[in-house]
Write a protein that holds these residues in place. Structure first.
Motif, PDB file in Angstrom:
ATOM      1  N   ALA A 392       9.405  -2.798  -3.877  1.00 13.95           N
ATOM      2  CA  ALA A 392       9.292  -1.966  -2.678  1.00 13.95           C
ATOM      3  C   ALA A 392       9.714  -2.724  -1.436  1.00 13.95           C
ATOM      4  CB  ALA A 392       7.861  -1.472  -2.520  1.00 13.95           C
ATOM      5  N   GLY A 393      10.106  -1.965  -0.434  1.00 14.74           N
ATOM      6  CA  GLY A 393      10.454  -2.543   0.852  1.00 14.74           C
ATOM      7  C   GLY A 393       9.887  -1.716   1.977  1.00 14.74           C
ATOM      8  N   ALA A 394      10.131  -2.168   3.189  1.00 19.86           N
ATOM      9  CA  ALA A 394       9.688  -1.409   4.352  1.00 19.86           C
ATOM     10  C   ALA A 394      10.566  -0.178   4.565  1.00 19.86           C
ATOM     11  CB  ALA A 394       9.712  -2.300   5.590  1.00 19.86           C
ATOM     12  N   LEU A 395      11.808  -0.209   4.066  1.00 17.18           N
ATOM     13  CA  LEU A 395      12.725   0.924   4.204  1.00 17.18           C
ATOM     14  C   LEU A 395      12.592   1.865   3.010  1.00 17.18           C
ATOM     15  CD1 LEU A 395      15.939  -0.970   5.367  1.00 17.18           C
ATOM     16  CD2 LEU A 395      14.177   0.097   6.791  1.00 17.18           C
ATOM     17  N   VAL A 396      12.627   3.170   3.291  1.00 17.31           N
ATOM     18  CA  VAL A 396      12.529   4.173   2.227  1.00 17.31           C
ATOM     19  C   VAL A 396      13.682   4.017   1.235  1.00 17.31           C
ATOM     20  CG1 VAL A 396      12.530   6.652   1.733  1.00 17.31           C
ATOM     21  CG2 VAL A 396      11.369   5.782   3.768  1.00 17.31           C
ATOM     22  N   GLU A 397      14.859   3.635   1.747  1.00 15.24           N
ATOM     23  CA  GLU A 397      16.062   3.585   0.913  1.00 15.24           C
ATOM     24  C   GLU A 397      16.061   2.433  -0.095  1.00 15.24           C
ATOM     25  OE1 GLU A 397      16.700   5.735   4.633  1.00 15.24           O
ATOM     26  OE2 GLU A 397      15.973   3.703   4.206  1.00 15.24           O
ATOM     27  N   THR A 398      15.177   1.460   0.094  1.00 13.26           N
ATOM     28  CA  THR A 398      15.154   0.297  -0.797  1.00 13.26           C
ATOM     29  C   THR A 398      14.646   0.698  -2.176  1.00 13.26           C
ATOM     30  OG1 THR A 398      14.780  -1.189   1.064  1.00 13.26           O
ATOM     31  CG2 THR A 398      14.231  -2.026  -1.119  1.00 13.26           C
ATOM     32  N   ASN A 399      15.541   0.616  -3.168  1.00 16.52           N
ATOM     33  CA  ASN A 399      15.209   0.997  -4.554  1.00 16.52           C
ATOM     34  C   ASN A 399      14.581   2.390  -4.621  1.00 16.52           C
ATOM     35  OD1 ASN A 399      16.091  -1.541  -5.538  1.00 16.52           O
ATOM     36  ND2 ASN A 399      14.097  -2.453  -5.073  1.00 16.52           N
ATOM     37  N   GLN A 400      15.112   3.296  -3.815  1.00 14.47           N
ATOM     38  CA  GLN A 400      14.524   4.633  -3.660  1.00 14.47           C
ATOM     39  C   GLN A 400      14.420   5.362  -5.002  1.00 14.47           C
ATOM     40  OE1 GLN A 400      16.570   7.051  -0.790  1.00 14.47           O
ATOM     41  NE2 GLN A 400      14.787   8.326  -0.391  1.00 14.47           N
ATOM     42  N   GLY A 401      13.279   5.966  -5.219  1.00 17.15           N
ATOM     43  CA  GLY A 401      13.051   6.731  -6.439  1.00 17.15           C
ATOM     44  C   GLY A 401      12.500   5.912  -7.589  1.00 17.15           C
ATOM     45  N   PHE A 402      12.516   4.582  -7.443  1.00 14.29           N
ATOM     46  CA  PHE A 402      12.059   3.721  -8.535  1.00 14.29           C
ATOM     47  C   PHE A 402      10.779   2.958  -8.190  1.00 14.29           C
ATOM     48  CE2 PHE A 402      16.596   4.265  -9.205  1.00 14.29           C
ATOM     49  CZ  PHE A 402      16.635   4.614 -10.546  1.00 14.29           C
ATOM     50  N   VAL A 403      10.421   2.948  -6.918  1.00 10.28           N
ATOM     51  CA  VAL A 403       9.264   2.168  -6.471  1.00 10.28           C
ATOM     52  C   VAL A 403       8.444   2.994  -5.490  1.00 10.28           C
ATOM     53  CG1 VAL A 403      10.476  -0.036  -6.765  1.00 10.28           C
ATOM     54  CG2 VAL A 403      10.556   1.128  -4.547  1.00 10.28           C
ATOM     55  N   ILE A 404       7.323   2.421  -5.076  1.00 10.93           N
ATOM     56  CA  ILE A 404       6.473   3.074  -4.068  1.00 10.93           C
ATOM     57  C   ILE A 404       6.719   2.364  -2.745  1.00 10.93           C
ATOM     58  CG2 ILE A 404       4.126   3.775  -3.468  1.00 10.93           C
ATOM     59  CD1 ILE A 404       3.398   3.041  -6.441  1.00 10.93           C
ATOM     60  N   GLU A 405       7.534   2.971  -1.891  1.00  9.74           N
ATOM     61  CA  GLU A 405       7.880   2.274  -0.648  1.00  9.74           C
ATOM     62  C   GLU A 405       6.695   2.273   0.318  1.00  9.74           C
ATOM     63  OE1 GLU A 405       8.300   4.337   2.187  1.00  9.74           O
ATOM     64  OE2 GLU A 405       8.053   6.161   1.019  1.00  9.74           O
ATOM     65  N   LEU A 406       6.837   1.517   1.405  1.00  8.21           N
ATOM     66  CA  LEU A 406       5.708   1.190   2.264  1.00  8.21           C
ATOM     67  C   LEU A 406       5.039   2.422   2.868  1.00  8.21           C
ATOM     68  CD1 LEU A 406       4.198  -1.322   3.206  1.00  8.21           C
ATOM     69  CD2 LEU A 406       5.680  -1.397   5.212  1.00  8.21           C
ATOM     70  N   LYS A 407       5.834   3.422   3.283  1.00 10.28           N
ATOM     71  CA  LYS A 407       5.229   4.613   3.895  1.00 10.28           C
ATOM     72  C   LYS A 407       4.426   5.416   2.874  1.00 10.28           C
ATOM     73  CE  LYS A 407       8.144   5.315   7.952  1.00 10.28           C
ATOM     74  NZ  LYS A 407       9.084   6.210   8.660  1.00 10.28           N
ATOM     75  N   THR A 408       4.901   5.445   1.642  1.00 12.63           N
ATOM     76  CA  THR A 408       4.131   6.133   0.596  1.00 12.63           C
ATOM     77  C   THR A 408       2.845   5.368   0.306  1.00 12.63           C
ATOM     78  OG1 THR A 408       6.186   6.961  -0.361  1.00 12.63           O
ATOM     79  CG2 THR A 408       4.226   7.074  -1.744  1.00 12.63           C
ATOM     80  N   GLN A 409       2.927   4.041   0.332  1.00 13.05           N
ATOM     81  CA  GLN A 409       1.711   3.238   0.178  1.00 13.05           C
ATOM     82  C   GLN A 409       0.709   3.578   1.279  1.00 13.05           C
ATOM     83  OE1 GLN A 409       2.408  -1.012  -0.414  1.00 13.05           O
ATOM     84  NE2 GLN A 409       4.361  -0.581  -1.430  1.00 13.05           N
ATOM     85  N   LEU A 410       1.223   3.798   2.484  1.00 12.16           N
ATOM     86  CA  LEU A 410       0.354   4.185   3.596  1.00 12.16           C
ATOM     87  C   LEU A 410      -0.308   5.535   3.322  1.00 12.16           C
ATOM     88  CD1 LEU A 410      -0.752   3.812   6.473  1.00 12.16           C
ATOM     89  CD2 LEU A 410       1.357   4.871   7.332  1.00 12.16           C
ATOM     90  N   SER A 411       0.464   6.479   2.773  1.00  4.79           N
ATOM     91  CA  SER A 411      -0.124   7.793   2.470  1.00  4.79           C
ATOM     92  C   SER A 411      -1.204   7.658   1.395  1.00  4.79           C
ATOM     93  CB  SER A 411       0.964   8.778   2.024  1.00  4.79           C
ATOM     94  OG  SER A 411       1.447   8.454   0.730  1.00  4.79           O
ATOM     95  N   TYR A 412      -0.970   6.759   0.426  1.00  3.08           N
ATOM     96  CA  TYR A 412      -1.995   6.501  -0.588  1.00  3.08           C
ATOM     97  C   TYR A 412      -3.263   5.940   0.057  1.00  3.08           C
ATOM     98  CZ  TYR A 412       1.392   7.037  -4.444  1.00  3.08           C
ATOM     99  OH  TYR A 412       2.297   7.511  -5.345  1.00  3.08           O
ATOM    100  N   PHE A 413      -3.053   5.049   1.015  1.00  4.52           N
ATOM    101  CA  PHE A 413      -4.202   4.465   1.707  1.00  4.52           C
ATOM    102  C   PHE A 413      -5.012   5.552   2.413  1.00  4.52           C
ATOM    103  CE2 PHE A 413      -5.798   2.999   5.887  1.00  4.52           C
ATOM    104  CZ  PHE A 413      -6.856   2.236   5.434  1.00  4.52           C
ATOM    105  N   LYS A 414      -4.319   6.498   3.042  1.00  2.40           N
ATOM    106  CA  LYS A 414      -5.028   7.574   3.745  1.00  2.40           C
ATOM    107  C   LYS A 414      -5.810   8.452   2.763  1.00  2.40           C
ATOM    108  CE  LYS A 414      -2.035   7.643   7.810  1.00  2.40           C
ATOM    109  NZ  LYS A 414      -1.041   8.370   8.616  1.00  2.40           N
ATOM    110  N   ASN A 415      -5.226   8.688   1.593  1.00  6.78           N
ATOM    111  CA  ASN A 415      -5.963   9.424   0.557  1.00  6.78           C
ATOM    112  C   ASN A 415      -7.196   8.638   0.120  1.00  6.78           C
ATOM    113  OD1 ASN A 415      -4.150  11.551   0.511  1.00  6.78           O
ATOM    114  ND2 ASN A 415      -2.907  10.668  -1.133  1.00  6.78           N
TER     115      ASN A 415
END
Length: 556
Positions: A392-415
């Motif tokens: 994963a990276g800070a950018l959504v485009e980094t390995n997109q579709g194969f990893v959990i990028e940073l913003k999605t990790q943030l959404s998981y944290f909020k859940n």
């Protein structure tokens, strides 16, 4: 597996209500359980000296000790709780029972072997206290008892997970001064300190051999500046007993060096050492800053600074004076802190920053492994969770579709935060979250404090050199850059991105950052040519046979 384990433990407990437990001696060890084993002197003694053949000079089982918390005397040298009590509380354990207490205690929580008046040297108050090596023998006896209560594998697991708290040495240095000993005519201060440290090192290694891996230490206080030390310096108003404080400094330096050596020598050995010298000095010199009114004079005792050991009137000197409010004082008696001071020390030991305790704090020793958020099994919400994703990276485009990028990790944290609020009330959840992480700016603040401390210790020029040579490892965003480099992306052509990626790193005056050593990348073939040059140089220094032998044994 966990459900089966719970069922079996429940079954043993349920059955014991109806059947004699004579044949059911084994206990169920909770997973991730961390026990505390405590060694040392009066700073840690929870009452062992109540049960030995000694005098009241080495006991605290009478008023006014203990009265501000327990409402009766327990044998603790304070008006209330001592440091291990708070550490146990932070670790979600009950108070750790003195080993010699005749009643039942929970073996899997650990034991307290400390003895007031004890030293690392057997000769320190010999016959009146439990010296460190005898405490070690008690620990080995306890270990055998533990093996009867748990199976071998569980006993080994408990001992390896446990934290071993050790505070020793003060009495070894104080006793020669209180008894007008001639010991320092036979040994230099350095030689005497070496004897103390050698005994302590022996005990540490023995505990390690028995399975101990995580050790917590306090270095020595400025002994000459305690009320007792000042009282010994009679005739010199408000002066510390500098000879005693000099021994503290020698001991602390030697202890630090030994622990570093043990970390290199013993596989898996980890330690935490609290800078008691600094912690206590700050409270002696600036009591108001830490919520006290008095930092030099004890609450209980008599004589200059109430530094004569008469608190309670049960010792050789019967007269004593007692303050009205112990929480206003750093010291309860001649050398021992009040409960309030003990709590402050314990909090710093538990979760303090590297300028006070290191290389680990005790909290780091007791946390379980943090469970991945997406793990399907149960996990302990209040310990936190792990949102990280490989690649994963800070950018959504980094390995997109194969990893959990940073913003999605943030959404998981909020859940997760919402889930936490269901498990705890709002106030508790907010408190937990507010203490859970150290944000980047706070980390920078700590770094600046460390840099300031370096300047104080080394001087400006040396500190600047050290900071300039240092390696600064930053773990976020590497995948963003590697992904761009390996995917033939045109994003690298954007001037602003190139500047953010390379120029700021290369132009940095701090030192080497991340993986970029002096902003030069040495490709693998060039590295190989360097190795061949090195090999030729080696052949000039050694004969051919020696060079070949060395190269054949090297790990590449």
């Amino acid at each position: 597996m966990m459900g089966l384990r719970f069922y079996l433990c429940f079954l043993v407990l349920f059955t014991s209500l109806f059947i004699s437990t004579h044949g059911l001696g084994h206990l169920c060890l909770p997973e991730e359980h961390v026990a505390l084993f405590i060694f040392g002197d009066s700073l840690f003694d929870a009452g062992n000296n109540n049960y030995i053949n000694t005098t009241t000079d080495y006991q605290a089982n009478y008023e006014p000790y203990g009265e501000n918390f327990f409402k009766y005397s327990t044998g603790r040298y304070s008006d209330g709780r001592i440091i291990p009590d708070f550490i146990a509380e932070f670790a979600k354990l009950p108070f750790i029972t003195p080993y010699l207490h005749p009643g039942y205690h929970q073996y899997t929580d650990g034991a307290n072997f400390a003895s007031a008046g004890a030293g690392a040297l057997a000769e320190t108050r010999q016959g009146m206290v439990i010296d460190l090596k005898t405490q070690l023998s008690y620990f080995k006896n306890f270990e055998r008892l533990l093996s009867e209560k748990l199976d071998d594998a569980e006993a080994k697991t408990l001992l390896s997970r446990a934290v071993y708290l050790i505070n020793i040495g003060s009495n070894d240095y104080v006793v020669p001064f209180t008894r007008n000993s001639s010991i320092f005519q036979s040994y230099s201060q350095e030689e005497y300190v070496d004897m103390v440290i050698d005994n302590l090192t022996f005990v540490i290694k023995e505990i390690y051999e028995e399975g101990g891996r995580k050790f917590g230490f306090l270095n020595l206080a400025p002994l000459g500046c305690l009320p007792l030390g000042r009282a010994l310096n009679s005739g010199k108003t408000n002066e510390c007993k500098h000879e005693l404080t000099a021994l503290s400094k020698l001991h602390n330096k030697a202890l630090s060096e030994v622990l570093q050596n043990l970390e290199n020598e013993l596989n898996g050995f980890r330690y935490s050492i609290a800078d008691t010298y600094t912690i206590l000095s700050e409270r002696i010199n600036n009591p108001l800053k830490y919520g006290f009114k008095e930092g030099n004079i004890a609450c209980c005792g008599i004589g200059p600074y109430k530094g004569i050991n008469s608190c309670g009137g049960k010792r050789s000197i019967k007269e004593y004076e007692l303050c009205e409010n112990a929480s206003e004082y750093v010291f309860f008696d001649t050398v021992h802190p009040t409960e309030k001071a003990n709590q402050q020390f314990a909090e710093l030991m538990w979760s303090g920053t590297p300028d006070i305790i290191g290389p680990y704090n005790l909290k780091a020793f007791t946390l379980p492994f943090i469970t991945p958020l997406l793990y399907p099994g149960y996990y302990q919400y209040t310990d936190g969770t792990n949102f990280a994703s490989a690649g994963a990276g800070a950018l959504v485009e980094t390995n997109q579709g194969f990893v959990i990028e940073l913003k999605t990790q943030l959404s998981y944290f909020k859940n997760f935060e919402r889930l936490l609020s269901k498990k705890l009330d709002d106030a508790e959840a907010k408190t937990l979250l507010s203490k859970a992480v150290i944000d980047l700016k706070t980390q920078l603040h700590y770094f600046k404090k460390l840099a300031k401390l370096l300047r104080t210790k080394l001087g400006d020029e040396e500190a600047k050199k050290l900071l300039a040579r240092a390696f600064y490892l930053i773990s976020i965003s590497s995948n963003d850059y590697f992904a761009l480099s390996t995917s033939n992306s045109s994003a690298l052509q954007k001037p602003t991105l190139r500047k953010n990626m390379w120029k700021e790193i290369c132009d940095s005056k701090l030192g080497t950052i991340g993986l970029f050593a002096n902003c030069q990348v040495i490709e693998l073939k060039t590295q190989l040519s360097y190795f061949k040059n090195f090999e030729r140089l080696l052949s000039k220094k050694l004969d051919d046979a020696e060079a070949k032998t060395l190269l054949s044994k090297v790990v590449y």
